[in-house]
Design an enzyme around this catalytic site. Structure first.
Site, PDB file in Angstrom:
ATOM      1  N   ASP A 147       0.819  -1.216   0.000  1.00 26.39           N
ATOM      2  CA  ASP A 147       0.000   0.000   0.000  1.00 26.39           C
ATOM      3  C   ASP A 147       0.853   1.266   0.000  1.00 26.39           C
ATOM      4  O   ASP A 147       2.073   1.206   0.185  1.00 26.39           O
ATOM      5  CB  ASP A 147      -0.965   0.009   1.209  1.00 26.39           C
ATOM      6  N   ASN A 199      -7.373  -2.917  14.317  1.00 25.56           N
ATOM      7  CA  ASN A 199      -8.768  -3.138  13.921  1.00 25.56           C
ATOM      8  C   ASN A 199      -8.904  -4.367  13.008  1.00 25.56           C
ATOM      9  O   ASN A 199      -9.945  -4.576  12.401  1.00 25.56           O
ATOM     10  CB  ASN A 199      -9.330  -1.896  13.221  1.00 25.56           C
ATOM     11  N   HIS A 249      -7.178  -4.953  10.248  1.00 25.68           N
ATOM     12  CA  HIS A 249      -6.921  -4.730   8.824  1.00 25.68           C
ATOM     13  C   HIS A 249      -5.635  -5.418   8.364  1.00 25.68           C
ATOM     14  O   HIS A 249      -4.739  -5.694   9.159  1.00 25.68           O
ATOM     15  CB  HIS A 249      -6.936  -3.233   8.469  1.00 25.68           C
ATOM     16  N   GLU A 290      -9.606  -1.991   5.440  1.00 28.98           N
ATOM     17  CA  GLU A 290     -10.216  -1.685   6.728  1.00 28.98           C
ATOM     18  C   GLU A 290     -11.485  -2.517   6.932  1.00 28.98           C
ATOM     19  O   GLU A 290     -12.019  -3.088   5.983  1.00 28.98           O
ATOM     20  CB  GLU A 290     -10.573  -0.188   6.775  1.00 28.98           C
TER      21      GLU A 290
END
Ligand code: PGA
Length: 240
Positions: A67, A136, A138, A143
């Site tokens: 990313d 979280n 991810h 996400e």
């Protein structure tokens, strides 16, 4: 999934580096997907040592990064481009043309994403994908509530991710709100996956990913459906 529990971050980094090195020793032209963040930093240091001391060569390795933020120049010290060059690539014998990172400094992001996927496919696909995990759940910047079918695409960062990553920026307002990320499908198409997790703040996400339902609420949970995943976690992150 194969689980390896190690004492601490240092051990995790060493074990991860051995897996990456093994992949390169067995196939010098391996296509490796790399990650950024705090988690793989030690692994890069170990790989640099192996390059310097054990004659491990990366001269034929092809890489694709997971990313990149949108809105930061490549030279920005918080860009993932900068991170990879400084923490790994500039210290080894990789060929510049074999390095692939999403280019977010471009008008047509969708075109860049399609091109990135095409290039991965043209190299024959990713042999080994290295991943960290967010608090979280991810992976990459996929996400919670992402579509499992997504390929490389533009994502909006979660508030929790913005907060977590603000530790690298002077002000939280400076953290980009958008990024380009490989999608879950891109990641799941890798032949092998190496998931790294350290520290107690990752324990909950890892536990949910590995023992809870397979759901887009916890993007990493999809990894349980992959045929070749190794999870290396330190004692603090371990759910075992
Ligand atoms: P970290 O990030 O390695 O900086 O904890 C991991 C992630 O968000 O995927």
């Amino acid at each position: 999934m194969n689980f390896v529990v190690v004492k601490d971050y240092h051990e995790m980094s060493k074990r991860a580096a051995v897996i990456v090195a093994g992949q390169i020793y067995l196939k010098s032209k391996s296509v490796i997907g790399f990650a950024t963040g705090s988690t793989p930093m030690g692994m890069y240091r170990e790989l640099i040592s192996m390059y310097r001391e054990e004659k491990l060569s990366f001269s034929e390795m092809i890489t694709f990064n997971l990313d990149e933020y949108i809105g930061l120049a490549k030279e920005n010290t918080n860009s993932y481009h900068y991170y990879m060059m400084e923490n790994f690539f500039k210290h080894i014998d990789i060929e510049k043309e074999n390095i692939n990172m999403p280019n977010s400094n471009i008008e047509d992001i969708d075109k860049e994403c399609r091109g990135y996927e095409k290039k991965i496919a043209e190299t024959g696909g990713i042999d080994l994908q290295v991943l960290g995990i967010g608090k979280n759940g991810h992976i990459g910047f996929n996400e919670p509530n992402i579509s499992f079918e997504a390929t490389t695409h533009q994502v909006k960062l979660d508030e929790e991710t913005i907060l977590a990553n603000s530790r690298f920026f002077t002000n939280i307002e400076d953290v980009p709100r958008y990024a380009i990320s490989m999608g879950i499908q891109t990641i799941m198409f890798a032949r092998k996956i190496l998931l790294l997790a350290n520290g107690k703040e990752k324990a909950d996400a890892l536990c949910k990913a590995v023992t809870g339902p397979i759901t887009p609420d916890v993007p990493a949970s999809i990894l349980r459906l992959h045929k070749d995943v190794t999870v290396i976690m330190d004692e603090e992150a371990s759910f075992l």
